[in-house]
Design a protein around this motif. Structure first.
Motif, PDB file in Angstrom:
ATOM      1  N   GLY A   1       0.767  -1.166   0.112  1.00  9.77           N
ATOM      2  CA  GLY A   1      -0.054   0.041  -0.019  1.00  9.77           C
ATOM      3  C   GLY A   1       1.035   1.185  -0.041  1.00  9.77           C
ATOM      4  N   GLU A   2       2.121   1.199  -0.174  1.00  6.41           N
ATOM      5  CA  GLU A   2       3.023   2.305  -0.228  1.00  6.41           C
ATOM      6  C   GLU A   2       3.786   2.476  -1.498  1.00  6.41           C
ATOM      7  OE1 GLU A   2       3.833   1.966   4.597  1.00  6.41           O
ATOM      8  OE2 GLU A   2       5.290   1.228   3.011  1.00  6.41           O
ATOM      9  N   PRO A   3       4.159   3.612  -1.906  1.00 10.11           N
ATOM     10  CA  PRO A   3       4.664   3.811  -3.130  1.00 10.11           C
ATOM     11  C   PRO A   3       6.147   3.033  -3.142  1.00 10.11           C
ATOM     12  CG  PRO A   3       4.005   5.909  -2.617  1.00 10.11           C
ATOM     13  CD  PRO A   3       3.455   5.019  -1.455  1.00 10.11           C
ATOM     14  N   SER A   4       6.542   2.455  -4.304  1.00  7.15           N
ATOM     15  CA  SER A   4       7.812   1.594  -4.305  1.00  7.15           C
ATOM     16  C   SER A   4       8.314   1.679  -5.828  1.00  7.15           C
ATOM     17  CB  SER A   4       7.323   0.031  -4.023  1.00  7.15           C
ATOM     18  OG  SER A   4       8.527  -0.813  -4.033  1.00  7.15           O
ATOM     19  N   TYR A   5       9.817   1.673  -5.346  1.00  9.64           N
ATOM     20  CA  TYR A   5      10.455   2.034  -6.759  1.00  9.64           C
ATOM     21  C   TYR A   5      11.667   1.064  -6.948  1.00  9.64           C
ATOM     22  CZ  TYR A   5       7.844   6.318  -6.064  1.00  9.64           C
ATOM     23  OH  TYR A   5       6.730   6.994  -5.993  1.00  9.64           O
ATOM     24  N   ASN A   6      11.485   0.418  -7.954  1.00 10.75           N
ATOM     25  CA  ASN A   6      12.468  -0.705  -8.118  1.00 10.75           C
ATOM     26  C   ASN A   6      13.240  -0.679  -9.604  1.00 10.75           C
ATOM     27  OD1 ASN A   6      13.832  -3.146  -7.648  1.00 10.75           O
ATOM     28  ND2 ASN A   6      12.199  -4.360  -7.823  1.00 10.75           N
ATOM     29  N   ALA A   7      14.295  -0.960  -9.545  1.00  8.67           N
ATOM     30  CA  ALA A   7      15.182  -0.831 -10.850  1.00  8.67           C
ATOM     31  C   ALA A   7      14.772  -2.182 -11.637  1.00  8.67           C
ATOM     32  CB  ALA A   7      16.838  -1.010 -10.722  1.00  8.67           C
ATOM     33  N   SER A   8      14.969  -2.026 -12.900  1.00  5.75           N
ATOM     34  CA  SER A   8      14.594  -3.176 -13.958  1.00  5.75           C
ATOM     35  C   SER A   8      15.527  -4.005 -13.867  1.00  5.75           C
ATOM     36  CB  SER A   8      14.349  -2.806 -15.264  1.00  5.75           C
ATOM     37  OG  SER A   8      15.561  -2.010 -15.655  1.00  5.75           O
ATOM     38  N   GLY A   9      15.215  -5.407 -14.211  1.00  7.02           N
ATOM     39  CA  GLY A   9      16.129  -6.615 -14.420  1.00  7.02           C
ATOM     40  C   GLY A   9      16.653  -6.968 -12.916  1.00  7.02           C
ATOM     41  N   ARG A  10      16.258  -6.713 -11.744  1.00  5.03           N
ATOM     42  CA  ARG A  10      16.652  -6.951 -10.595  1.00  5.03           C
ATOM     43  C   ARG A  10      18.088  -6.757 -10.119  1.00  5.03           C
ATOM     44  NH1 ARG A  10      14.862 -10.151  -6.964  1.00  5.03           N
ATOM     45  NH2 ARG A  10      16.662 -11.088  -6.431  1.00  5.03           N
ATOM     46  N   ALA A  11      18.299  -5.389 -10.779  1.00  6.89           N
ATOM     47  CA  ALA A  11      19.724  -4.934 -10.438  1.00  6.89           C
ATOM     48  C   ALA A  11      19.699  -4.205  -8.884  1.00  6.89           C
ATOM     49  CB  ALA A  11      19.768  -3.692 -11.366  1.00  6.89           C
ATOM     50  N   GLY A  12      18.518  -3.901  -8.439  1.00  2.30           N
ATOM     51  CA  GLY A  12      18.706  -3.342  -7.043  1.00  2.30           C
ATOM     52  C   GLY A  12      17.474  -3.940  -6.286  1.00  2.30           C
ATOM     53  N   THR A  13      17.476  -3.246  -4.901  1.00  3.57           N
ATOM     54  CA  THR A  13      16.314  -3.772  -3.952  1.00  3.57           C
ATOM     55  C   THR A  13      15.504  -2.574  -4.230  1.00  3.57           C
ATOM     56  OG1 THR A  13      15.948  -4.654  -2.075  1.00  3.57           O
ATOM     57  CG2 THR A  13      17.682  -2.797  -2.050  1.00  3.57           C
ATOM     58  N   PRO A  14      14.123  -2.963  -3.796  1.00  2.00           N
ATOM     59  CA  PRO A  14      13.195  -1.753  -3.901  1.00  2.00           C
ATOM     60  C   PRO A  14      13.359  -0.805  -2.861  1.00  2.00           C
ATOM     61  CG  PRO A  14      11.993  -3.866  -4.139  1.00  2.00           C
ATOM     62  CD  PRO A  14      13.265  -4.251  -3.771  1.00  2.00           C
TER      63      PRO A  14
ATOM     64  N   LEU B   1      19.384   0.985  -5.782  1.00  2.00           N
ATOM     65  CA  LEU B   1      19.056   0.553  -7.034  1.00  2.00           C
ATOM     66  C   LEU B   1      19.876  -0.213  -7.817  1.00  2.00           C
ATOM     67  CD1 LEU B   1      17.749   4.238  -8.163  1.00  2.00           C
ATOM     68  CD2 LEU B   1      16.179   2.187  -7.263  1.00  2.00           C
ATOM     69  N   THR B   2      21.090  -0.351  -7.161  1.00  2.00           N
ATOM     70  CA  THR B   2      22.094  -1.217  -7.899  1.00  2.00           C
ATOM     71  C   THR B   2      22.652  -2.260  -6.968  1.00  2.00           C
ATOM     72  OG1 THR B   2      24.127   0.175  -7.232  1.00  2.00           O
ATOM     73  CG2 THR B   2      22.955   0.392  -9.338  1.00  2.00           C
ATOM     74  N   TYR B   3      21.821  -2.496  -5.784  1.00  2.00           N
ATOM     75  CA  TYR B   3      22.240  -3.354  -4.876  1.00  2.00           C
ATOM     76  C   TYR B   3      22.559  -5.049  -5.276  1.00  2.00           C
ATOM     77  CZ  TYR B   3      22.350  -5.957  -0.233  1.00  2.00           C
ATOM     78  OH  TYR B   3      22.599  -7.007   0.842  1.00  2.00           O
ATOM     79  N   HIS B   4      21.770  -5.447  -6.000  1.00  2.11           N
ATOM     80  CA  HIS B   4      22.053  -6.910  -6.382  1.00  2.11           C
ATOM     81  C   HIS B   4      23.171  -6.744  -7.451  1.00  2.11           C
ATOM     82  CE1 HIS B   4      19.085  -8.563  -4.218  1.00  2.11           C
ATOM     83  NE2 HIS B   4      18.164  -7.737  -4.666  1.00  2.11           N
TER      84      HIS B   4
END
Length: 140
Positions: free
Chosen positions: A52-65, A128-131
């Motif tokens: 229920g909260e705004p979430s931002y994630n990088a495409s291709g599982r590059a990062g963590t939301p 955004l680049t964590y993984h």
């Protein structure tokens, strides 16, 4: 400065539900997330709702939301990341006095805080680049 429209109506409705002063602060953090993603260059953001909260994630599982939301603590709001990442611990060690941390998942702000923009952009980039970063460390 590029303005980033909210395309998902459910995300827009959540922002609209917040009191104006809180909404403006969270929208400023949202703007910073999009600007930081643009500066990274090869990151495409997806904006959705998570819990229920705004979430931002990088495409291709590059990062963590990264989630943006009010905190349970009175009058605070912040950026939230997955509690099993090492992000909060890394930044708590690097910047112990710049941010207010909660556990292993949040950087919190009070309404009157002056936000350290450069350090927060560093945190957003790391999230955004964590993984991607983590996989580079394993390969070395």
């Amino acid at each position: 400065m590029t303005q980033y429209d909210i395309e998902d109506l459910s995300v827009a409705a959540v922002y609209k539900s917040y009191p104006e002063d809180l909404r403006n602060k969270l929208l400023a953090l949202r703007q910073l997330i999009f600007e930081t993603a643009d500066a990274i260059g090869d990151v495409v953001l997806t904006e959705t709702l998570k819990w229920g909260e705004p979430s931002y994630n990088a495409s291709g599982r590059a990062g963590t939301p990264i989630r943006l939301a009010p905190s349970r603590e009175k009058s605070t709001y912040g950026l939230f990341v997955h509690c099993q990442t090492s992000l909060i611990a890394e930044f708590k060690e690097r910047y112990p006095d710049i941010f207010h941390y909660r556990g292993t998942r949040a950087i919190l702000f009070s309404p009157d805080d002056t936000i350290a923009i450069a350090e927060l952009q560093e945190f957003i980039t790391a999230a955004l680049t964590y993984h991607r970063r983590k996989s580079l460390l394993v390969k070395c």
